[in-house]
Design a protein around this motif. Structure first.
Motif, PDB file in Angstrom:
ATOM      1  N   PRO A  16       1.753   6.774  -0.195  1.00 48.34           N
ATOM      2  CA  PRO A  16       2.346   6.142   0.994  1.00 48.34           C
ATOM      3  C   PRO A  16       3.836   6.453   1.140  1.00 48.34           C
ATOM      4  CG  PRO A  16       2.067   4.509  -0.736  1.00 48.34           C
ATOM      5  CD  PRO A  16       1.485   5.778  -1.268  1.00 48.34           C
ATOM      6  N   LEU A  17       4.173   7.584   1.752  1.00 52.75           N
ATOM      7  CA  LEU A  17       5.562   7.915   2.015  1.00 52.75           C
ATOM      8  C   LEU A  17       6.094   7.067   3.157  1.00 52.75           C
ATOM      9  CD1 LEU A  17       5.391  11.833   1.819  1.00 52.75           C
ATOM     10  CD2 LEU A  17       5.984  10.227  -0.004  1.00 52.75           C
ATOM     11  N   VAL A  18       7.411   6.983   3.263  1.00 51.17           N
ATOM     12  CA  VAL A  18       8.019   6.135   4.290  1.00 51.17           C
ATOM     13  C   VAL A  18       7.781   6.688   5.693  1.00 51.17           C
ATOM     14  CG1 VAL A  18       9.769   5.229   2.721  1.00 51.17           C
ATOM     15  CG2 VAL A  18      10.244   7.313   4.025  1.00 51.17           C
ATOM     16  N   LEU A  94      18.645   2.591   1.255  1.00 54.01           N
ATOM     17  CA  LEU A  94      17.712   2.597   2.385  1.00 54.01           C
ATOM     18  C   LEU A  94      16.264   2.536   1.908  1.00 54.01           C
ATOM     19  CD1 LEU A  94      19.329   5.249   4.768  1.00 54.01           C
ATOM     20  CD2 LEU A  94      19.574   2.762   4.790  1.00 54.01           C
ATOM     21  N   ALA A  95      15.967   3.194   0.778  1.00 52.27           N
ATOM     22  CA  ALA A  95      14.596   3.206   0.275  1.00 52.27           C
ATOM     23  C   ALA A  95      14.125   1.809  -0.110  1.00 52.27           C
ATOM     24  CB  ALA A  95      14.491   4.152  -0.918  1.00 52.27           C
ATOM     25  N   ILE A  96      15.029   0.963  -0.556  1.00 48.89           N
ATOM     26  CA  ILE A  96      14.643  -0.409  -0.901  1.00 48.89           C
ATOM     27  C   ILE A  96      14.072  -1.123   0.319  1.00 48.89           C
ATOM     28  CG2 ILE A  96      15.507  -2.655  -1.641  1.00 48.89           C
ATOM     29  CD1 ILE A  96      17.543  -1.202  -3.372  1.00 48.89           C
ATOM     30  N   PHE A  97      14.704  -0.970   1.470  1.00 50.95           N
ATOM     31  CA  PHE A  97      14.248  -1.646   2.688  1.00 50.95           C
ATOM     32  C   PHE A  97      13.023  -0.981   3.286  1.00 50.95           C
ATOM     33  CE2 PHE A  97      18.743  -2.667   2.294  1.00 50.95           C
ATOM     34  CZ  PHE A  97      18.740  -4.041   2.482  1.00 50.95           C
ATOM     35  N   LEU A  98      12.894   0.334   3.091  1.00 53.81           N
ATOM     36  CA  LEU A  98      11.758   1.036   3.683  1.00 53.81           C
ATOM     37  C   LEU A  98      10.495   0.896   2.845  1.00 53.81           C
ATOM     38  CD1 LEU A  98      13.581   4.297   4.839  1.00 53.81           C
ATOM     39  CD2 LEU A  98      12.875   2.363   6.256  1.00 53.81           C
ATOM     40  N   ASP A  99      10.592   1.093   1.531  1.00 52.74           N
ATOM     41  CA  ASP A  99       9.410   0.980   0.676  1.00 52.74           C
ATOM     42  C   ASP A  99       8.881  -0.448   0.628  1.00 52.74           C
ATOM     43  OD1 ASP A  99       9.101   3.626  -0.027  1.00 52.74           O
ATOM     44  OD2 ASP A  99      10.427   3.494  -1.760  1.00 52.74           O
ATOM     45  N   SER A 100       9.778  -1.404   0.644  1.00 55.92           N
ATOM     46  CA  SER A 100       9.347  -2.805   0.556  1.00 55.92           C
ATOM     47  C   SER A 100       8.872  -3.361   1.888  1.00 55.92           C
ATOM     48  CB  SER A 100      10.498  -3.670   0.042  1.00 55.92           C
ATOM     49  OG  SER A 100      11.580  -3.651   0.961  1.00 55.92           O
ATOM     50  N   ALA A 101       9.079  -2.604   2.979  1.00 54.39           N
ATOM     51  CA  ALA A 101       8.705  -3.048   4.329  1.00 54.39           C
ATOM     52  C   ALA A 101       9.426  -4.335   4.732  1.00 54.39           C
ATOM     53  CB  ALA A 101       7.198  -3.226   4.463  1.00 54.39           C
ATOM     54  N   ILE A 102      10.614  -4.557   4.172  1.00 54.88           N
ATOM     55  CA  ILE A 102      11.443  -5.659   4.655  1.00 54.88           C
ATOM     56  C   ILE A 102      11.752  -5.447   6.138  1.00 54.88           C
ATOM     57  CG2 ILE A 102      13.697  -6.762   4.434  1.00 54.88           C
ATOM     58  CD1 ILE A 102      13.593  -6.242   1.467  1.00 54.88           C
ATOM     59  N   PRO A 104      10.046  -4.187   9.258  1.00 58.57           N
ATOM     60  CA  PRO A 104       8.639  -3.947   9.640  1.00 58.57           C
ATOM     61  C   PRO A 104       8.425  -2.529  10.163  1.00 58.57           C
ATOM     62  CG  PRO A 104       9.424  -6.039  10.512  1.00 58.57           C
ATOM     63  CD  PRO A 104      10.628  -5.329   9.969  1.00 58.57           C
ATOM     64  N   THR A 105       7.299  -1.953   9.806  1.00 56.87           N
ATOM     65  CA  THR A 105       7.011  -0.573  10.196  1.00 56.87           C
ATOM     66  C   THR A 105       6.805  -0.413  11.696  1.00 56.87           C
ATOM     67  OG1 THR A 105       4.662  -0.945   9.744  1.00 56.87           O
ATOM     68  CG2 THR A 105       6.004  -0.068   7.945  1.00 56.87           C
ATOM     69  N   TYR A 106       6.501  -1.466  12.404  1.00 58.79           N
ATOM     70  CA  TYR A 106       6.264  -1.368  13.840  1.00 58.79           C
ATOM     71  C   TYR A 106       7.539  -1.494  14.661  1.00 58.79           C
ATOM     72  CZ  TYR A 106       6.480  -6.456  13.296  1.00 58.79           C
ATOM     73  OH  TYR A 106       6.877  -7.731  12.971  1.00 58.79           O
ATOM     74  N   SER A 107       8.650  -1.805  14.038  1.00 60.87           N
ATOM     75  CA  SER A 107       9.898  -1.998  14.776  1.00 60.87           C
ATOM     76  C   SER A 107      10.609  -0.663  14.999  1.00 60.87           C
ATOM     77  CB  SER A 107      10.818  -2.950  14.013  1.00 60.87           C
ATOM     78  OG  SER A 107      11.230  -2.368  12.794  1.00 60.87           O
ATOM     79  N   GLN A 108      11.460  -0.639  16.025  1.00 59.69           N
ATOM     80  CA  GLN A 108      12.259   0.551  16.303  1.00 59.69           C
ATOM     81  C   GLN A 108      13.300   0.795  15.210  1.00 59.69           C
ATOM     82  OE1 GLN A 108      12.171   2.937  18.919  1.00 59.69           O
ATOM     83  NE2 GLN A 108      10.117   2.034  19.089  1.00 59.69           N
ATOM     84  N   ALA A 109      13.743  -0.290  14.580  1.00 55.83           N
ATOM     85  CA  ALA A 109      14.722  -0.123  13.500  1.00 55.83           C
ATOM     86  C   ALA A 109      14.135   0.710  12.358  1.00 55.83           C
ATOM     87  CB  ALA A 109      15.172  -1.483  12.984  1.00 55.83           C
ATOM     88  N   TYR A 110      12.844   0.488  12.063  1.00 55.85           N
ATOM     89  CA  TYR A 110      12.208   1.268  10.996  1.00 55.85           C
ATOM     90  C   TYR A 110      12.208   2.749  11.345  1.00 55.85           C
ATOM     91  CZ  TYR A 110       8.762   2.644   7.471  1.00 55.85           C
ATOM     92  OH  TYR A 110       8.125   3.260   6.409  1.00 55.85           O
ATOM     93  N   LEU A 111      11.971   3.068  12.604  1.00 55.48           N
ATOM     94  CA  LEU A 111      11.932   4.474  13.030  1.00 55.48           C
ATOM     95  C   LEU A 111      13.282   5.145  12.806  1.00 55.48           C
ATOM     96  CD1 LEU A 111      10.254   5.832  16.227  1.00 55.48           C
ATOM     97  CD2 LEU A 111      12.615   6.475  15.723  1.00 55.48           C
ATOM     98  N   TYR A 112      14.351   4.499  13.232  1.00 58.90           N
ATOM     99  CA  TYR A 112      15.673   5.125  13.125  1.00 58.90           C
ATOM    100  C   TYR A 112      16.165   5.154  11.679  1.00 58.90           C
ATOM    101  CZ  TYR A 112      16.086   5.225  18.191  1.00 58.90           C
ATOM    102  OH  TYR A 112      15.893   5.497  19.523  1.00 58.90           O
ATOM    103  N   ILE A 113      15.903   4.114  10.918  1.00 59.03           N
ATOM    104  CA  ILE A 113      16.334   4.118   9.517  1.00 59.03           C
ATOM    105  C   ILE A 113      15.557   5.159   8.713  1.00 59.03           C
ATOM    106  CG2 ILE A 113      16.419   2.724   7.414  1.00 59.03           C
ATOM    107  CD1 ILE A 113      17.059   0.321   9.106  1.00 59.03           C
TER     108      ILE A 113
END
Length: 382
Positions: A16-18, A94-102, A104-113
């Motif tokens: 499961p990559l980011v 950044l990986a801490i917030f992305l891997d942990s899904a703090i 959310p994957t459906y948000s636009q913030a996840y896309l840009y980060i």
């Protein structure tokens, strides 16, 4: 696992990559066969908790390595290599917030980060490649020319990675979540190319310019760690996840091995650089210490004793012959007075007993006179 050029389907099916939640024909993204367990903290679900601990450990180790690099004031390539560790530390945050899904994957913030994370990964490996040529002294290290070339080129690579990621996630410029060739190249292929060039350049540097071959061991361990990270993540993530009952997956071992590879980059750089102690300050104040046994045996003698150096030159009859020069707090140099001693009845180190055959007019202040003494040692000489 089958690996197809330009496609994330097999990759995301295994690990499961980011970027996987943002790819594929479905709005849910590409899912892997096996995930590690998640935990709930204060009504917040945390994915990959074990991997997050490794990211935190990576931040701590990055801080330690940067501190030691910055303490080597005159080492070659010090300012260039430290940028690599700064970028690595930022990507781990950044990986801490992305891997942990703090986030959310459906948000636009996840896309840009995620796009920023991919761009950072591109610039990290580029800075590593550029640092591989600093040791050849093709340009002067630490100069504005060298530093700004590295910074600007790393920024350019970051922008390239960021733009390609955004275009892939949003379907811009002929790229889309199903047309992933550009993202695949900068995210998976480009790092391997940079590592291969870096390793080849460093092996050549060690073989041609260094007498010591031990740094090759650091390179070998770093390569093994990088290869192990790729194999465990992209080859055996599903088997690991199923074997340990979903507690961890290949991401955990991949991040851990990458951390070890980065540590080997620091260890290798540290082993091939030497600091000029003449120009170092601050942390090297106690690097040199007198270990003369004669001086070390006279602890507690006080500040009034000054070390005297025996002279091998021939002096006249008033210098006390071979008695040497004695220096005391109250007497100064006593050679003209017949090989005088130290003040307060203490012998200055290295002066002997002042037993020369001098016939000077008087003894030193509180010191031994010439020989034979008058009324014992401590009186005036003849």
């Amino acid at each position: 696992m089958g690996l197809s050029f330009g496609k994330y389907d097999e990759v995301c099916n295994t690990v499961p990559l980011v970027v996987c939640p943002l790819l594929g024909p479905s709005s849910l993204g590409l899912e892997s066969q096996c995930y590690s367990r998640n935990v709930e903290i204060n009504s917040t679900v945390i994915f990959q908790p074990a991997t997050c601990f490794i990211h935190i450990a990576a931040l701590v180790m990055s801080a330690i390595m940067v501190y030691h690099i910055r303490s080597k004031y005159t080492a070659v390539g010090r300012k260039e290599i430290v940028l690599f560790f700064y970028l690595y530390a930022l990507s781990e945050i950044l990986a801490i917030f992305l891997d942990s899904a703090i986030i959310p994957t459906y948000s636009q913030a996840y896309l840009y980060i995620t796009a920023i994370y991919v761009g950072l990964g591109t610039s990290i490996f580029w800075s590593l490649l550029v640092n591989g040529f600093v040791g050849f002294q093709l340009w002067e290290d630490g100069t504005p020319k060298s530093l700004w070339f590295l910074r600007i080129s790393s920024l350019v690579l970051f922008v390239v990675g960021f733009v390609i990621s955004i275009c892939t996630f949003k379907g811009i410029g002929g790229m889309s979540p199903t047309k992933q060739v550009g993202l695949w190249v900068i995210d998976l292929l480009f790092p391997v190319i940079c590592v291969a060039i870096y390793v080849g350049s460093q092996v050549l540097l060690v073989l041609r310019t260094l007498d010591d071959r031990w740094p090759l061991g650091d390179i070998a361990f770093g390569v093994l760690a990088f290869v192990a990270a790729c194999v465990l993540m992209f080859g055996f993530s599903t088997e690991i996840c199923q074997g340990v009952k979903h507690y961890i997956d290949g991401t955990f071992f991949g991040v851990l091995c990458l951390l070890f590879a980065v540590m080997m980059v620091y260890k290798y750089w540290d082993s091939i650089t030497r600091e000029d102690l003449e120009f170092s300050v601050g942390s090297k104040q106690t690097a040199w210490e007198v270990k003369d046994p004669l001086l070390g045996s006279r602890e507690g003698m006080g500040d009034d004793v000054v070390t005297a150096t025996a002279s091998s030159a021939t002096h006249d009859s008033s210098s006390g012959g071979n008695g040497g020069y004695g220096a005391g707090k109250n007497g100064g140099l006593s050679a003209p007075y017949g090989g005088g001693g130290a003040s307060n009845g203490r012998l200055a180190p290295g002066m002997g007993m002042g037993m020369g055959m001098g016939m000077g007019p008087k003894g030193g202040n509180g010191g031994a006179g010439g020989y034979p003494p008058s009324g014992g040692y401590g009186g005036s000489s003849y």
